[in-house]
Design an enzyme around this catalytic site. Structure first.
Site, PDB file in Angstrom:
ATOM      1  N   HIS A   1       5.567   6.067  11.439  1.00  0.00           N
ATOM      2  CA  HIS A   1       4.971   5.891  10.115  1.00  0.00           C
ATOM      3  C   HIS A   1       4.012   7.066   9.880  1.00  0.00           C
ATOM      4  CE1 HIS A   1       3.659   4.046   6.519  1.00  0.00           C
ATOM      5  NE2 HIS A   1       3.352   2.828   6.936  1.00  0.00           N
TER       6      HIS A   1
ATOM      7  N   ARG B   1      11.265   3.408   3.192  1.00  0.00           N
ATOM      8  CA  ARG B   1      10.941   2.488   4.287  1.00  0.00           C
ATOM      9  C   ARG B   1      12.198   1.679   4.574  1.00  0.00           C
ATOM     10  NH1 ARG B   1       5.703  -1.240   4.336  1.00  0.00           N
ATOM     11  NH2 ARG B   1       4.902   0.760   5.073  1.00  0.00           N
TER      12      ARG B   1
ATOM     13  N   LYS C   1      25.763  -5.314  -2.665  1.00  0.00           N
ATOM     14  CA  LYS C   1      27.229  -5.205  -2.822  1.00  0.00           C
ATOM     15  C   LYS C   1      27.846  -4.496  -1.627  1.00  0.00           C
ATOM     16  CE  LYS C   1      26.838  -4.743  -7.844  1.00  0.00           C
ATOM     17  NZ  LYS C   1      27.020  -3.795  -8.958  1.00  0.00           N
TER      18      LYS C   1
ATOM     19  N   ARG D   1       0.800  -1.228   0.000  1.00  0.00           N
ATOM     20  CA  ARG D   1       0.000   0.000   0.000  1.00  0.00           C
ATOM     21  C   ARG D   1       0.823   1.263   0.000  1.00  0.00           C
ATOM     22  NH1 ARG D   1      -2.857  -3.885   1.894  1.00  0.00           N
ATOM     23  NH2 ARG D   1      -0.948  -4.366   2.980  1.00  0.00           N
ATOM     24  N   THR D   2       1.818   1.341   0.867  1.00  0.00           N
ATOM     25  CA  THR D   2       2.555   2.602   0.982  1.00  0.00           C
ATOM     26  C   THR D   2       3.270   2.902  -0.329  1.00  0.00           C
ATOM     27  OG1 THR D   2       2.810   2.156   3.336  1.00  0.00           O
ATOM     28  CG2 THR D   2       4.219   3.864   2.412  1.00  0.00           C
TER      29      THR D   2
HETATM   30  C1  NCD Z   1       1.996  -1.165   8.171  1.00  0.00           C
HETATM   31  C2  NCD Z   1       3.493  -1.016   8.291  1.00  0.00           C
HETATM   32  O1  NCD Z   1       4.238  -1.297   7.350  1.00  0.00           O
HETATM   33  O2  NCD Z   1       3.891  -0.570   9.362  1.00  0.00           O
HETATM   34  N1  NCD Z   1       1.573  -1.337   6.850  1.00  0.00           N
HETATM   35  C3  NCD Z   1       1.239  -0.229   6.103  1.00  0.00           C
HETATM   36  O3  NCD Z   1       2.055   0.604   5.829  1.00  0.00           O
HETATM   37  N2  NCD Z   1      -0.032  -0.096   5.731  1.00  0.00           N
HETATM   38  C4  NCD Z   1       1.392  -2.167   9.078  1.00  0.00           C
HETATM   39  C5  NCD Z   1       1.919  -3.570   9.101  1.00  0.00           C
HETATM   40  O4  NCD Z   1       2.817  -3.953   8.356  1.00  0.00           O
HETATM   41  O5  NCD Z   1       1.401  -4.338   9.912  1.00  0.00           O
END
Ligand code: NCD
Length: 315
Positions: A131, A103, A82, A53-54
């Protein structure tokens, strides 16, 4: 240029104004209107951990606004294998792009990246840290359902120890005067330093290991996945796996307008029987990631979202 690393980077007024921008961008996110506000801009997507999703909603947001995206792609096929350091990767992607969504499994990595970059960094999750872009879409979803963010009663349930979404969200909700109930197994309690910080900011917090008892007067129930990948010990995970499961039959006494949210992916925390109830809001929430991220991209790139956006009708 400063990015968005934690919710501390935004004032309450800025949050509300970004949510207003997001609201006006709905016809663009739904594909009914094309508005190339970000034409000529490039987003770098750097995901060192799995994401659906992100990553995809950032990409959709950028493209719906006429911008472009370059992806690090699979970490296994990049120079990270590497031995390239994060610092070097960022320095270089900084030159390719106008803004970076990142991320990373390490807590603090987004701040580290921001220190190495001239372009804004959007923290799409740093280990068990923060987040904030998820929090913006969560706040959008809550305001969409309740018309306000102020003074709501919100249950945050599941893995409050490792769940970065609830770390950022609890901070923001406290600033809007919400009452928070933290429901988790003992092992997965909200870290004490976060609870102390929230209390210092005047939070009204109750901690419990019992979820169902509080549902009747909640306005929002925010479920989370047990973050299996963050456990050092598989046995510890087994002890808490499946701790909370919400079934449609648990919702009979709930307020009519109570909403159930989840950042997704879900494992077994929300039974599919909940999906068809009036309370389920998690798929709408995932869609809202597009508008929230559109508004954030515009804000951090210094592009004004017009006050009126024509709705082009059927997509
Ligand atoms: C979350 C995350 O990556 O922290 N997912 C997201 O971004 N929607 C929640 C999760 O992974 O449980």
């Amino acid at each position: 240029m400063p990015g968005l690393i934690t919710m501390d980077d935004l004032s309450n007024d800025e949050i509300m104004s970004i949510l207003d921008d997001a609201q006006r961008l709905l016809p663009v996110a739904e594909g009914r209107t094309y508005l190339p506000l970000l034409q000529g801009k490039i987003l770098g997507n750097l995901f060192f951990e799995p994401s659906t999703r992100t990553r995809m909603s950032f990409e959709t947001a950028m493209k719906r606004l006429g911008g472009d995206v370059v992806n690090l792609g699979d970490v296994k096929t990049s120079s990270v294998v590497k031995g390239e350091t994060l610092y070097d990767t960022i320095q270089m992607v900084d030159g390719y792009t106008d803004i970076i969504a990142m991320r990373h499994p390490r807590q603090g990595a987004a701040q580290y990246a921001q220190d190495a970059a001239r372009v804004p960094i959007l923290n799409g999750g740093d280990g068990a840290g923060h987040h904030p872009t998820q929090t913006m879409l969560d706040l959008f979803t809550i305001r969409q359902a309740h018309g306000t963010l102020e003074g709501l009663k919100v249950i945050l349930a599941g893995d409050l120890r490792y769940g970065r979404t609830v770390h950022s969200l609890s901070h923001a909700l406290t600033r809007f005067g919400c009452e928070l109930i933290f429901a988790s197994p003992e092992l997965l309690k909200m870290p004490a330093e976060i609870v102390n910080d929230l209390t210092k900011h005047g939070a009204n917090v109750t901690e419990t290991d019992e979820l169902l008892g509080s549902i009747a007067d909640a306005d929002v129930v925010y479920m989370t996945r047990i973050q299996k990948e963050r456990f050092a010990d598989e046995d510890e995970y087994t002890k808490v796996a499946g701790a909370y499961k919400l079934h449609a039959s648990n919702l009979e006494g709930a307020k009519e307008n109570m909403i159930i949210m989840h950042p997704l992916p879900r494992v077994d925390e929300i039974h599919p029987s909940v999906d068809g109830t009036r309370h389920a809001r998690y798929f709408q929430q995932a869609f809202n990631g597009v508008v929230a991220r559109m508004a954030l991209l515009c804000r951090l790139l210094g592009i004004k979202v017009p006050q009126t956006i024509a709705d082009g009708g059927e997509a």
